[in-house]
Design a protein around this motif. Structure first.
Motif, short mmCIF file in Angstrom:
data_model
loop_
_atom_site.label_atom_id
_atom_site.label_comp_id
_atom_site.label_asym_id
_atom_site.label_seq_id
_atom_site.Cartn_x
_atom_site.Cartn_y
_atom_site.Cartn_z
N ASN A 54 0.83 -1.21 0.00
CA ASN A 54 0.00 0.00 0.00
C ASN A 54 0.86 1.25 0.00
O ASN A 54 0.58 2.22 -0.72
CB ASN A 54 -0.94 0.01 1.22
N ILE A 55 1.93 1.25 0.80
CA ILE A 55 2.83 2.41 0.83
C ILE A 55 3.53 2.56 -0.50
O ILE A 55 3.66 3.68 -1.03
CB ILE A 55 3.84 2.26 1.99
N ARG A 56 3.98 1.45 -1.09
CA ARG A 56 4.64 1.50 -2.39
C ARG A 56 3.68 2.03 -3.47
O ARG A 56 4.09 2.81 -4.34
CB ARG A 56 5.14 0.11 -2.77
N ARG A 57 2.42 1.63 -3.39
CA ARG A 57 1.43 2.10 -4.36
C ARG A 57 1.25 3.61 -4.24
O ARG A 57 1.20 4.33 -5.25
CB ARG A 57 0.09 1.39 -4.11
N LEU A 58 1.19 4.12 -3.00
CA LEU A 58 1.05 5.56 -2.79
C LEU A 58 2.27 6.31 -3.35
O LEU A 58 2.14 7.38 -3.95
CB LEU A 58 0.89 5.88 -1.30
N LYS A 59 3.47 5.74 -3.15
CA LYS A 59 4.68 6.38 -3.68
C LYS A 59 4.68 6.39 -5.20
O LYS A 59 5.04 7.39 -5.82
CB LYS A 59 5.92 5.64 -3.18
N ASP A 60 4.28 5.27 -5.81
CA ASP A 60 4.28 5.17 -7.27
C ASP A 60 3.29 6.12 -7.91
O ASP A 60 3.55 6.68 -8.98
CB ASP A 60 3.97 3.74 -7.72
N MET A 61 2.14 6.33 -7.25
CA MET A 61 1.14 7.24 -7.79
C MET A 61 1.57 8.69 -7.61
O MET A 61 1.06 9.57 -8.29
CB MET A 61 -0.22 7.03 -7.10
N GLY A 62 2.50 8.94 -6.70
CA GLY A 62 2.97 10.29 -6.46
C GLY A 62 2.02 11.12 -5.63
O GLY A 62 2.02 12.35 -5.72
N THR A 63 1.24 10.46 -4.77
CA THR A 63 0.30 11.20 -3.94
C THR A 63 1.05 11.94 -2.84
O THR A 63 2.23 11.69 -2.58
CB THR A 63 -0.71 10.25 -3.28
N TYR A 64 0.35 12.83 -2.19
CA TYR A 64 0.93 13.60 -1.08
C TYR A 64 1.41 12.65 0.01
O TYR A 64 2.53 12.78 0.52
CB TYR A 64 -0.12 14.57 -0.53
N ARG A 65 0.57 11.68 0.37
CA ARG A 65 0.95 10.73 1.42
C ARG A 65 2.15 9.90 1.00
O ARG A 65 3.02 9.60 1.81
CB ARG A 65 -0.23 9.80 1.74
N GLY A 66 2.23 9.53 -0.27
CA GLY A 66 3.37 8.77 -0.76
C GLY A 66 4.66 9.56 -0.68
O GLY A 66 5.71 9.02 -0.31
N ARG A 67 4.59 10.83 -1.02
CA ARG A 67 5.78 11.67 -0.93
C ARG A 67 6.22 11.85 0.51
O ARG A 67 7.41 11.86 0.81
CB ARG A 67 5.53 13.03 -1.57
N ARG A 68 5.26 12.00 1.42
CA ARG A 68 5.59 12.14 2.84
C ARG A 68 6.25 10.85 3.36
O ARG A 68 7.19 10.91 4.13
CB ARG A 68 4.34 12.45 3.67
N HIS A 69 5.74 9.69 2.93
CA HIS A 69 6.37 8.42 3.31
C HIS A 69 7.80 8.37 2.79
O HIS A 69 8.71 7.96 3.50
CB HIS A 69 5.59 7.24 2.74
N ALA A 70 8.00 8.78 1.53
CA ALA A 70 9.33 8.71 0.91
C ALA A 70 10.32 9.63 1.63
O ALA A 70 11.49 9.29 1.75
CB ALA A 70 9.23 9.09 -0.56
N MET A 71 9.85 10.77 2.11
CA MET A 71 10.74 11.72 2.79
C MET A 71 10.91 11.39 4.27
O MET A 71 11.73 12.01 4.94
CB MET A 71 10.21 13.14 2.65
N GLY A 72 10.11 10.46 4.78
CA GLY A 72 10.20 10.11 6.19
C GLY A 72 9.57 11.13 7.10
O GLY A 72 9.96 11.27 8.26
N LEU A 73 8.60 11.86 6.59
CA LEU A 73 7.91 12.89 7.37
C LEU A 73 6.56 12.36 7.84
O LEU A 73 6.07 11.35 7.33
CB LEU A 73 7.71 14.13 6.50
N PRO A 74 5.93 13.04 8.79
CA PRO A 74 4.60 12.60 9.24
C PRO A 74 3.61 12.61 8.10
O PRO A 74 3.60 13.52 7.27
CB PRO A 74 4.21 13.63 10.30
N VAL A 75 2.77 11.59 8.06
CA VAL A 75 1.87 11.40 6.93
C VAL A 75 0.48 11.93 7.21
O VAL A 75 -0.22 12.39 6.31
CB VAL A 75 1.80 9.90 6.57
N ARG A 76 0.06 11.94 8.45
CA ARG A 76 -1.34 12.23 8.78
C ARG A 76 -1.55 13.59 9.41
O ARG A 76 -2.37 13.74 10.30
CB ARG A 76 -1.88 11.14 9.70
#
Length: 125
Positions: A76-98
C-alpha cells in the motif's frame, strides 16, 4: 511450552498477551477471539486444552496476520509512492503522513519512518 501458530509460549503467559504478540492482532481482536472460544480473560496458555489450542491455531491461520499483513502494508505504501500522492511523498521523505505538527516535533516521526526510507538521508523514489 505451548506451540501456537509457529510460536512457543510459556505455560504462565496469559492467552490475551500471547495473542497480541502477533502482528495485526490488538486488544479488541484478541478479546473477540477469546470470547469466540469461551476463554476467560485471565486464562493462562498452560491451562488450555489441546483442542482449544488447535482451534486457536486454525483461527489464526485464516486471518491475515504477520508477514502477509506486513507485505500488504508495504504494498500500500509503495502504491502511494508510485502514484505520487501527497501521502506517498511524505512516506518517501520520512515525514509525518497524517497531518502531525512538523515545526517543532518531527524527531519521533523521522525515527519511526526511517525503516521505510531505506536508511540513507536522501529521498528514494
Amino acid at each position: 511450552m505451548v506451540f501456537i501458530f509457529g510460536f512457543n509460549f510459556t505455560e504462565q503467559t496469559l492467552v490475551k498477551r500471547s495473542l497480541e504478540t502477533f502482528y495485526g492482532i490488538g486488544p479488541k481482536v484478541s478479546q473477540r477471539i477469546m470470547a469466540r472460544f469461551h476463554i476467560q480473560p485471565w486464562a493462562k496458555v498452560g491451562s488450555l486444552k489441546n483442542s482449544t489450542v488447535m482451534d486457536l491455531t486454525a483461527e489464526l491461520s485464516e486471518m491475515k496476520i504477520e508477514n502477509d499483513l506486513r507485505r500488504e502494508v508495504q504494498d500500500n505504501i509503495r502504491r502511494l509512492k508510485d502514484m505520487g500522492t501527497y501521502r506517498g511523498r511524505r512516506h518517501a521523505m520520512g515525514l509525518p503522513v497524517r497531518g502531525q505538527r512538523t515545526r517543532t516535533q518531527i524527531a519521533t516521526a523521522r525515527r519511526l519512518n526511517k525503516i521505510e526510507r531505506g536508511g540513507s538521508g536522501r529521498v528514494q523514489m
